[in-house]
Design a protein around this motif. Structure first.
Motif, PDB file in Angstrom:
ATOM      1  N   GLY A  31       0.773  -1.080  -0.026  1.00 42.70           N
ATOM      2  CA  GLY A  31       0.021  -0.055   0.131  1.00 42.70           C
ATOM      3  C   GLY A  31       0.843   1.374   0.008  1.00 42.70           C
ATOM      4  O   GLY A  31       1.991   1.183   0.436  1.00 42.70           O
ATOM      5  N   ASN A  32       0.121   2.258  -0.602  1.00 46.91           N
ATOM      6  CA  ASN A  32       1.141   3.601  -0.375  1.00 46.91           C
ATOM      7  C   ASN A  32       0.200   4.726   0.165  1.00 46.91           C
ATOM      8  O   ASN A  32      -1.207   4.826  -0.067  1.00 46.91           O
ATOM      9  N   GLY A  33       0.603   5.458   0.944  1.00 48.48           N
ATOM     10  CA  GLY A  33       0.045   6.466   1.667  1.00 48.48           C
ATOM     11  C   GLY A  33       0.440   7.974   1.188  1.00 48.48           C
ATOM     12  O   GLY A  33       1.483   7.742   0.236  1.00 48.48           O
ATOM     13  N   SER A  34       0.290   9.137   1.613  1.00 48.12           N
ATOM     14  CA  SER A  34       0.730  10.304   1.146  1.00 48.12           C
ATOM     15  C   SER A  34       2.303  10.284   1.738  1.00 48.12           C
ATOM     16  O   SER A  34       2.995  10.922   0.825  1.00 48.12           O
ATOM     17  N   TYR A  35       2.570   9.968   2.931  1.00 43.56           N
ATOM     18  CA  TYR A  35       3.911  10.111   3.355  1.00 43.56           C
ATOM     19  C   TYR A  35       4.517   8.723   3.517  1.00 43.56           C
ATOM     20  O   TYR A  35       5.737   8.868   4.045  1.00 43.56           O
ATOM     21  N   GLY A  36       3.965   7.781   3.258  1.00 35.65           N
ATOM     22  CA  GLY A  36       4.599   6.409   3.726  1.00 35.65           C
ATOM     23  C   GLY A  36       4.239   5.536   2.662  1.00 35.65           C
ATOM     24  O   GLY A  36       3.321   5.572   1.902  1.00 35.65           O
TER      25      GLY A  36
END
Length: 322
Positions: A31-36
């Motif tokens: 998974g990919n988030g905005s900061y990580g």
């Protein structure tokens, strides 16, 4: 790394060696988030698979690093519930923060709907009643999630719901959580107002969209209404591509497709959650709803008791609204 990959970059090597030091073998990205980025990892000391969220301090905003991230870790440390993703450990280095979490191996509910379409009412009932138990637990501890959406409902290998992503979660101070306010039907427990806008427009209640101070407990139940509608209809109830249109739609009663065979009980529950704030269901109303109770494997007496206790503040702390 795949066979054809070039040499690992220094940063990749850096975090892998930090992780190895703590006993984690990092695997593929999940998974990919905005900061990580979230990776799958194997924890050698306990022989279990886990999820590792790696946050780059360079990419993250000051606000996130100083306010939201510490709050997320603080909130997660206090939580233990079968329908919430468990927090195991946080590791901080000069350039990164590593958050070790329980791994939900079944993907998320949004992917499920995109793949299979609308849920049967039985499956929607199972997932929604599990979501309700998790949120009842949170709210009974004075914690609001503020970012409930289908992609934050993960599934374990038995397809049970695990609520994830506590990045916007907040602990509501006790003295603020117990004021009587006539506008919220004397629900003493649910009267704290938040100012920070959190979450996604499609799941946001009208008061958030209008930029008004809002009750975060009731913003969670609005998002739960959007989730239940989407489970049974396979599309969002409101079009979030145009903010003006979205605002108009959220002020009106939501419409179900005419060809759907959704029970009236289920529709009524959705309508109760997607109501204006003064009439909106609290999680206590939701957990006591006959449609939800039908899908509970056991009576949620403990959750109800905790929520009711929270709604009965000691008489000394009641400030009668002027």
């Amino acid at each position: 790394m795949g066979k054809g990959d070039t040499e690992p970059t220094p940063t990749t090597t850096a975090y892998r060696s930090v992780m190895e030091e703590y006993g984690y073998e990092v695997g593929k990205i999940i998974g990919n988030g905005s900061y990580g980025t979230v990776y799958e990892a194997y924890y050698t000391k306990q022989k279990v698979m886990v999820a590792v969220k790696i946050i780059s301090k360079k990419k993250a905003s000051e606000d996130y690093l100083n306010k939201f991230l510490p709050r997320e870790i603080q909130v997660m440390k206090t939580l233990r519930h079968k329908h919430l993703i468990n927090f195991y450990q946080a590791i901080e280095t000069t350039s990164r923060v590593y958050i070790i979490l329980e791994l939900a191996q079944g993907g998320d509910v949004l992917e499920w709907i995109q793949h299979y379409g609308a849920c049967s009412e039985n499956l929607a009932g199972k997932w929604f009643s599990q979501l309700t138990l998790g949120i009842a637990y949170l709210h009974s501890k004075g914690i609001v999630h503020r970012d409930l959406k289908l992609e934050n409902l993960l599934l374990d290998k038995r397809e049970n719901v695990k609520i994830s992503d506590f990045g916007f979660a907040k602990m509501v101070p006790n003295n603020q959580a117990v004021r009587i306010s006539p506008s919220y039907r004397q629900m003493n427990c649910f009267t704290h107002l938040s100012q920070t806008y959190c979450g996604s427009f499609a799941y946001a209640c009208p008061e958030i969209l209008l930029g008004l101070p809002y009750n975060p407990f009731l913003s969670d139940t609005w998002s739960m209404g959007v989730i239940l509608y989407t489970l049974v209809v396979a599309r969002l109830p409101f079009d979030d591509t145009n903010l003006k249109k979205l605002l108009k739609e959220t002020q009106k009663e939501v419409i179900f497709p005419s060809n759907s065979n959704i029970s009236q009980e289920c529709k009524n529950l959705v309508l109760h959650m997607l109501s204006q704030a003064t009439k909106r269901a609290t999680v206590l109303d939701v957990i006591k709803n006959p449609w939800v109770i039908k899908f509970q494997t056991e009576q949620p007496t403990n959750e109800i008791r905790l929520l009711e206790a929270m709604c009965q503040p000691p008489s000394l702390t009641i400030h009668q609204a002027k």
